[in-house]
Design a protein around this motif. Structure first.
Motif, mmCIF file in Angstrom:
data_model
loop_
_atom_site.group_PDB
_atom_site.id
_atom_site.type_symbol
_atom_site.label_atom_id
_atom_site.label_comp_id
_atom_site.label_asym_id
_atom_site.label_seq_id
_atom_site.Cartn_x
_atom_site.Cartn_y
_atom_site.Cartn_z
ATOM 1 N N GLU A 84 -6.826 -27.968 17.974
ATOM 2 C CA GLU A 84 -5.733 -28.910 18.261
ATOM 3 C C GLU A 84 -5.728 -29.375 19.715
ATOM 4 O O GLU A 84 -5.232 -30.439 20.036
ATOM 5 C CB GLU A 84 -4.375 -28.298 17.870
ATOM 6 C CG GLU A 84 -4.198 -28.241 16.357
ATOM 7 C CD GLU A 84 -2.841 -27.685 15.929
ATOM 8 O OE1 GLU A 84 -1.980 -27.455 16.793
ATOM 9 O OE2 GLU A 84 -2.666 -27.474 14.714
ATOM 10 N N SER A 114 -12.380 -32.893 13.077
ATOM 11 C CA SER A 114 -11.915 -34.288 13.059
ATOM 12 C C SER A 114 -12.162 -35.040 14.359
ATOM 13 O O SER A 114 -11.552 -36.086 14.599
ATOM 14 C CB SER A 114 -10.405 -34.365 12.750
ATOM 15 O OG SER A 114 -10.110 -33.729 11.550
ATOM 16 N N GLN A 117 -13.409 -38.734 13.974
ATOM 17 C CA GLN A 117 -12.340 -39.693 13.661
ATOM 18 C C GLN A 117 -11.475 -39.937 14.900
ATOM 19 O O GLN A 117 -11.070 -41.063 15.163
ATOM 20 C CB GLN A 117 -11.459 -39.171 12.514
ATOM 21 C CG GLN A 117 -12.178 -39.122 11.159
ATOM 22 C CD GLN A 117 -12.836 -37.781 10.886
ATOM 23 O OE1 GLN A 117 -13.283 -37.081 11.785
ATOM 24 N NE2 GLN A 117 -12.913 -37.417 9.624
ATOM 25 N N SER A 130 -11.869 -30.417 6.141
ATOM 26 C CA SER A 130 -11.191 -30.661 7.405
ATOM 27 C C SER A 130 -10.004 -29.721 7.563
ATOM 28 O O SER A 130 -9.356 -29.365 6.585
ATOM 29 C CB SER A 130 -10.712 -32.107 7.435
ATOM 30 O OG SER A 130 -9.677 -32.249 8.374
ATOM 31 N N ARG A 132 -7.359 -30.672 8.996
ATOM 32 C CA ARG A 132 -6.134 -31.481 9.052
ATOM 33 C C ARG A 132 -5.224 -31.183 7.869
ATOM 34 O O ARG A 132 -4.019 -31.355 7.955
ATOM 35 C CB ARG A 132 -6.475 -32.978 9.002
ATOM 36 C CG ARG A 132 -7.032 -33.567 10.266
ATOM 37 C CD ARG A 132 -7.146 -35.080 10.092
ATOM 38 N NE ARG A 132 -7.753 -35.429 8.805
ATOM 39 C CZ ARG A 132 -9.058 -35.564 8.610
ATOM 40 N NH1 ARG A 132 -9.892 -35.393 9.593
ATOM 41 N NH2 ARG A 132 -9.527 -35.876 7.420
ATOM 42 N N ASP A 133 -5.843 -30.813 6.734
ATOM 43 C CA ASP A 133 -5.041 -30.620 5.529
ATOM 44 C C ASP A 133 -5.049 -29.159 5.088
ATOM 45 O O ASP A 133 -6.041 -28.456 5.249
ATOM 46 C CB ASP A 133 -5.601 -31.460 4.371
ATOM 47 C CG ASP A 133 -5.576 -32.952 4.685
ATOM 48 O OD1 ASP A 133 -4.907 -33.337 5.662
ATOM 49 O OD2 ASP A 133 -6.221 -33.704 3.955
ATOM 50 N N TRP A 143 -0.813 -30.255 1.901
ATOM 51 C CA TRP A 143 -0.065 -30.594 3.117
ATOM 52 C C TRP A 143 -1.040 -31.386 3.996
ATOM 53 O O TRP A 143 -1.961 -30.825 4.577
ATOM 54 C CB TRP A 143 0.387 -29.310 3.802
ATOM 55 C CG TRP A 143 1.190 -29.473 5.066
ATOM 56 C CD1 TRP A 143 1.202 -30.543 5.928
ATOM 57 C CD2 TRP A 143 2.106 -28.523 5.624
ATOM 58 N NE1 TRP A 143 2.058 -30.315 6.973
ATOM 59 C CE2 TRP A 143 2.624 -29.076 6.825
ATOM 60 C CE3 TRP A 143 2.529 -27.243 5.231
ATOM 61 C CZ2 TRP A 143 3.536 -28.394 7.625
ATOM 62 C CZ3 TRP A 143 3.429 -26.566 6.041
ATOM 63 C CH2 TRP A 143 3.939 -27.139 7.219
ATOM 64 N N ALA A 144 -0.818 -32.701 4.066
ATOM 65 C CA ALA A 144 -1.732 -33.553 4.843
ATOM 66 C C ALA A 144 -1.280 -33.610 6.297
ATOM 67 O O ALA A 144 -0.077 -33.680 6.582
ATOM 68 C CB ALA A 144 -1.777 -34.947 4.241
ATOM 69 N N GLY A 145 -2.221 -33.577 7.196
ATOM 70 C CA GLY A 145 -1.917 -33.717 8.618
ATOM 71 C C GLY A 145 -1.180 -32.524 9.199
ATOM 72 O O GLY A 145 -0.261 -32.676 9.996
ATOM 73 N N GLU A 147 -0.186 -29.451 11.500
ATOM 74 C CA GLU A 147 -0.357 -28.938 12.869
ATOM 75 C C GLU A 147 0.419 -27.633 12.982
ATOM 76 O O GLU A 147 1.492 -27.499 12.382
ATOM 77 C CB GLU A 147 0.183 -29.934 13.900
ATOM 78 C CG GLU A 147 -0.775 -31.093 14.143
ATOM 79 C CD GLU A 147 -0.192 -32.140 15.072
ATOM 80 O OE1 GLU A 147 0.581 -31.764 15.981
ATOM 81 O OE2 GLU A 147 -0.515 -33.323 14.860
ATOM 82 N N GLN A 150 4.137 -27.505 13.394
ATOM 83 C CA GLN A 150 5.024 -27.902 12.291
ATOM 84 C C GLN A 150 5.356 -26.736 11.371
ATOM 85 O O GLN A 150 6.238 -26.856 10.516
ATOM 86 C CB GLN A 150 4.340 -28.978 11.430
ATOM 87 C CG GLN A 150 3.985 -30.230 12.188
ATOM 88 C CD GLN A 150 3.033 -31.107 11.379
ATOM 89 O OE1 GLN A 150 2.377 -30.635 10.453
ATOM 90 N NE2 GLN A 150 2.967 -32.373 11.736
#
Ligand SMILES: [Zn+2]
Length: 254
Positions: A84, A114, A117, A130, A132-133, A143-145, A147, A150
């Protein structure tokens, strides 16, 4: 056969630029952990920090995740903290620019960070998924995206069924997602040039990709720090320099 002597770096970069131009846009890039080391993400192999403490074959193995997901998450939290914080380095940025200029068609990456991208690359095949998910292994929840900040609890749990979620990355013992494998295979076979960056090319099936290009009559250009199984028999040209140094220079020559 392959030219892999050290030679003079500028000459080799000029030769690489010529290969790239000759590919007429049909260049496919294969990247591995080596490209993200300059972004602060340690490679699995080689003894660097994280992987000294967490054996990936234990912490990132699907059977042990199913048995003890909490244990895998000890490693995952630390790895996600590193990922991250990471930002694309000049190698990622140069590849994104090559795509923008129509010189690179696809990137096949074994990385789960990632960073391609984030650098602006659009046509990326993520061979190993990835981070990210997150996915639930017990129901279809995704759960997309994701971090770390969260998460109300760690390890994060599925809001539908309460199971501990798993990053949507290919753990040891899991298969490559079939769509990614098909797309990558097709791209490799149709490429006039495969540019291999920062991968020792000994993890299958990613390791087959340059061979597919070669067998179909394409060329292979390798940018790695050390000799790999591709050096010589498969690679038409190998540059033993860091990718974050070579790729921006290559871009300047085009
Ligand atoms: Zn669930």
């Amino acid at each position: 056969m392959g030219k892999s002597m050290i030679g003079s770096a500028p000459d080799k970069i000029a030769e690489a630029a010529a290969l790239l131009k000759a590919a007429g846009g049909r260049c496919v890039v294969l990247t591995g952990a080596g490209i993200s080391v300059a972004s602060g993400i340690p490679a699995f192999r080689g003894s660097q920090g994280l992987w000294d403490r967490y054996d990936p074959f234990v912490y990132a193995e699907i059977g042990s995740f199913r048995r003890q997901p909490e244990k895998s998450w000890e490693m995952l939290v630390e790895m996600l903290q590193v990922i991250e914080k990471a930002v694309p380095n000049p190698a990622h940025k140069a590849l994104a620019e090559l795509e923008k200029r129509g010189l690179v068609e696809r990137i096949i990456t074994q990385n789960v960070d990632s960073l391609h991208q984030a650098a602006g690359s659009r046509r990326v095949i993520e061979f190993h998924g990835s981070n990210r998910d997150l996915v639930c292994l017990d129901c279809a929840y995704r759960w997309a995206g994701f971090e770390l900040s969260q998460a109300s609890e760690l390890p994060p749990r599925c809001p539908e069924c309460g199971s501990i979620l798993k990053p949507d990355v290919v753990f040891f013992g899991e298969a490559i997602p079939p769509t990614a494998l098909e797309e990558a295979t097709r791209a490799a076979e149709n490429a006039r040039l495969m540019l291999v960056v920062g991968t020792s090319a000994n993890v299958y099936p990613a390791a087959d990709m340059p061979k597919l290009t070669k067998r179909a009559g394409g060329r292979v250009l390798e940018i790695n720090l050390e000799k790999t199984p591709l050096t010589g028999p498969v690679a038409d040209l190998t540059i033993f320099r860091p990718a974050d140094e070579v790729l921006p220079l290559l871009l300047e020559m085009l």
